[in-house]
Design an enzyme around this catalytic site. Sequence first.
Site, PDB file in Angstrom:
ATOM      1  N   CYS A 112     -10.352   5.391 102.199  1.00  0.00           N
ATOM      2  CA  CYS A 112     -11.514   5.013 103.019  1.00  0.00           C
ATOM      3  C   CYS A 112     -11.148   4.796 104.487  1.00  0.00           C
ATOM      4  CB  CYS A 112     -12.184   3.772 102.448  1.00  0.00           C
ATOM      5  SG  CYS A 112     -12.601   3.995 100.723  1.00  0.00           S
ATOM      6  N   HIS A 250     -16.370   0.765 107.365  1.00  0.00           N
ATOM      7  CA  HIS A 250     -16.476   1.489 106.104  1.00  0.00           C
ATOM      8  C   HIS A 250     -17.564   0.842 105.244  1.00  0.00           C
ATOM      9  CE1 HIS A 250     -15.705   3.378 102.396  1.00  0.00           C
ATOM     10  NE2 HIS A 250     -15.081   2.360 101.848  1.00  0.00           N
ATOM     11  N   ASN A 280     -20.727   4.071  98.637  1.00  0.00           N
ATOM     12  CA  ASN A 280     -19.424   4.174  99.298  1.00  0.00           C
ATOM     13  C   ASN A 280     -18.972   5.634  99.232  1.00  0.00           C
ATOM     14  OD1 ASN A 280     -16.667   4.218  99.824  1.00  0.00           O
ATOM     15  ND2 ASN A 280     -16.212   2.364  98.660  1.00  0.00           N
TER      16      ASN A 280
HETATM   17  N1  ACO Z   1     -23.639  -3.831  86.352  1.00  0.00           N
HETATM   18  C1  ACO Z   1     -23.732  -5.047  85.766  1.00  0.00           C
HETATM   19  N2  ACO Z   1     -22.671  -5.855  85.611  1.00  0.00           N
HETATM   20  C2  ACO Z   1     -21.496  -5.438  86.079  1.00  0.00           C
HETATM   21  C3  ACO Z   1     -21.337  -4.185  86.701  1.00  0.00           C
HETATM   22  C4  ACO Z   1     -22.463  -3.382  86.817  1.00  0.00           C
HETATM   23  N3  ACO Z   1     -22.424  -2.175  87.421  1.00  0.00           N
HETATM   24  N4  ACO Z   1     -20.036  -4.047  87.061  1.00  0.00           N
HETATM   25  C5  ACO Z   1     -19.400  -5.171  86.695  1.00  0.00           C
HETATM   26  N5  ACO Z   1     -20.279  -6.010  86.074  1.00  0.00           N
HETATM   27  C6  ACO Z   1     -20.023  -7.333  85.540  1.00  0.00           C
HETATM   28  C7  ACO Z   1     -18.586  -7.546  85.182  1.00  0.00           C
HETATM   29  O1  ACO Z   1     -18.295  -7.030  83.892  1.00  0.00           O
HETATM   30  C8  ACO Z   1     -18.470  -9.047  85.249  1.00  0.00           C
HETATM   31  O2  ACO Z   1     -18.973  -9.566  84.064  1.00  0.00           O
HETATM   32  P1  ACO Z   1     -18.227 -10.818  83.323  1.00  0.00           P
HETATM   33  O3  ACO Z   1     -18.289 -11.926  84.339  1.00  0.00           O
HETATM   34  O4  ACO Z   1     -19.043 -11.022  82.109  1.00  0.00           O
HETATM   35  O5  ACO Z   1     -16.821 -10.333  83.088  1.00  0.00           O
HETATM   36  C9  ACO Z   1     -19.431  -9.437  86.357  1.00  0.00           C
HETATM   37  O6  ACO Z   1     -20.315  -8.316  86.519  1.00  0.00           O
HETATM   38  C10 ACO Z   1     -18.769  -9.744  87.671  1.00  0.00           C
HETATM   39  O7  ACO Z   1     -17.865  -8.682  87.996  1.00  0.00           O
HETATM   40  P2  ACO Z   1     -16.972  -8.741  89.274  1.00  0.00           P
HETATM   41  O8  ACO Z   1     -16.109  -7.520  89.307  1.00  0.00           O
HETATM   42  O9  ACO Z   1     -16.299 -10.077  89.360  1.00  0.00           O
HETATM   43  O10 ACO Z   1     -18.069  -8.654  90.430  1.00  0.00           O
HETATM   44  P3  ACO Z   1     -17.880  -8.878  91.965  1.00  0.00           P
HETATM   45  O11 ACO Z   1     -18.842  -9.893  92.424  1.00  0.00           O
HETATM   46  O12 ACO Z   1     -16.435  -9.032  92.349  1.00  0.00           O
HETATM   47  O13 ACO Z   1     -18.364  -7.468  92.574  1.00  0.00           O
HETATM   48  C11 ACO Z   1     -17.546  -5.389  93.452  1.00  0.00           C
HETATM   49  C12 ACO Z   1     -17.684  -6.286  92.216  1.00  0.00           C
HETATM   50  C13 ACO Z   1     -18.923  -5.042  93.936  1.00  0.00           C
HETATM   51  C14 ACO Z   1     -16.797  -4.135  93.042  1.00  0.00           C
HETATM   52  C15 ACO Z   1     -16.782  -6.160  94.551  1.00  0.00           C
HETATM   53  O14 ACO Z   1     -15.613  -6.723  94.021  1.00  0.00           O
HETATM   54  C16 ACO Z   1     -16.407  -5.261  95.726  1.00  0.00           C
HETATM   55  O15 ACO Z   1     -17.251  -4.832  96.500  1.00  0.00           O
HETATM   56  N6  ACO Z   1     -15.122  -5.031  95.904  1.00  0.00           N
HETATM   57  C17 ACO Z   1     -14.637  -4.247  97.076  1.00  0.00           C
HETATM   58  C18 ACO Z   1     -14.833  -2.781  96.902  1.00  0.00           C
HETATM   59  C19 ACO Z   1     -14.362  -2.094  98.159  1.00  0.00           C
HETATM   60  O16 ACO Z   1     -14.432  -2.635  99.250  1.00  0.00           O
HETATM   61  N7  ACO Z   1     -13.838  -0.933  98.056  1.00  0.00           N
HETATM   62  C20 ACO Z   1     -13.370  -0.313  99.307  1.00  0.00           C
HETATM   63  C21 ACO Z   1     -12.390   0.583  99.101  1.00  0.00           C
HETATM   64  S1  ACO Z   1     -12.920   1.901  98.070  1.00  0.00           S
HETATM   65  C22 ACO Z   1     -11.808   3.192  98.354  1.00  0.00           C
HETATM   66  O17 ACO Z   1     -10.843   3.073  99.076  1.00  0.00           O
HETATM   67  C23 ACO Z   1     -12.035   4.467  97.596  1.00  0.00           C
END
Ligand code: ACO
Length: 325
Positions: A112, A250, A280
């Site tokens: 990214c 990004h 993304n």
């Molecule tokens: N729908 C519903 N529930 C979901 C989904 C979904 N699509 N995905 C995960 N969950 C659930 C999980 O299973 C978890 O459930 P549990 O608590 O029962 O275990 C709960 O939701 C919380 O999951 P988390 O992963 O803790 O959610 P979080 O609030 O951290 O959000 C996210 C996840 C959106 C991925 C966040 O961590 C994020 O944005 N991270 C950064 C991503 C990023 O910046 N990437 C950039 C680089 S990408 C690249 O270089 C290619």
Amino acid sequence: MAFAKISQVAYYVPSQVVTNDDLSKMMDTSDEWIVSRTGIKARHISQSEDTSDLASQVAVKLLEKAQLDPLDIDFIIVATITPDSMMPSTAARVQAFIKAENAFSFDLTAACSGFVFALSTAEKLIASGRYQKGLVIGAEVLSKTIDWSDRSTAVLFGDGAGGVLLEKSSSEYFMAESLHSDGSRGESLTSGKHAISSPFSDGKNRDNYFLEMDGRTIFDFAIRDVSQSISKLIEDSHVAIDSIDYYLLHQANIRILDKIAKKIGADREKFLANMMQYGNTSAASIPILLAEYVEKGILKLNGGQTILMTGFGGGLTWGSLIVKI
Ligand code: ACO
């Protein structure tokens, strides 16, 4: 002394739009979860166009807008983690498509951060005085590396391409930059690993093709390391924070923009966003954002605005450029 200037911008996305509601019919997720955690509402997903097809459409648009002969292009860089193939490169395919017979071309892989790293590289090529014009394109078909049974990644990504024409100029437009990598944290975001499976292999080396992400670790990295590096860049470059007109970060998650704006003490209104419509798109996210906001008339080429572009992601990699447009 030679300087480089962004003289045109363009983007292209596949026509098929997949909404959060569409995804919730395929997997256990909901529009409410996706929007509240990420800001994303929809993404464009390719049916058959590959990365070089998207990048080539951007190149064609850039040439049309600039009314340029493809023979005038000196180089083409495509930033991508989803090339059509390792060989030929995506950039070589673009070169062939637009018949830029005088251009050398190569792909750059920095996830990214790819577009920011590629633009920085291209600026140095032009500043060397040897080259006049280059195309710098970020292009991804991430949908081919997504495990569509994994809801934790499938809802986040989209396909698309954006790019710029960079030209030699007599005055300075690239004001400051800082580029970083930390390979020791690379395992928190991976994709595209093919196993060593020759008749001579010991079978221990395994495939890990699909994109896998430790979302929480990447989120924390974006808030801490990326904020710090932006603040340090602004401080070291002596660019007054108020003189930065817009931040083009990004487009991974709207909450990351909120938190980074707060951490660096910048006006949140200045952070442009379009992950709502595109998700993304990795290396394509910043040039799509740039081109879309030029199209909207909010960013103005030759308008004297100062923008800060920041990429962050796999590698880990992160980096920023402060550029006048
Ligand atoms: N729908 C519903 N529930 C979901 C989904 C979904 N699509 N995905 C995960 N969950 C659930 C999980 O299973 C978890 O459930 P549990 O608590 O029962 O275990 C709960 O939701 C919380 O999951 P988390 O992963 O803790 O959610 P979080 O609030 O951290 O959000 C996210 C996840 C959106 C991925 C966040 O961590 C994020 O944005 N991270 C950064 C991503 C990023 O910046 N990437 C950039 C680089 S990408 C690249 O270089 C290619």
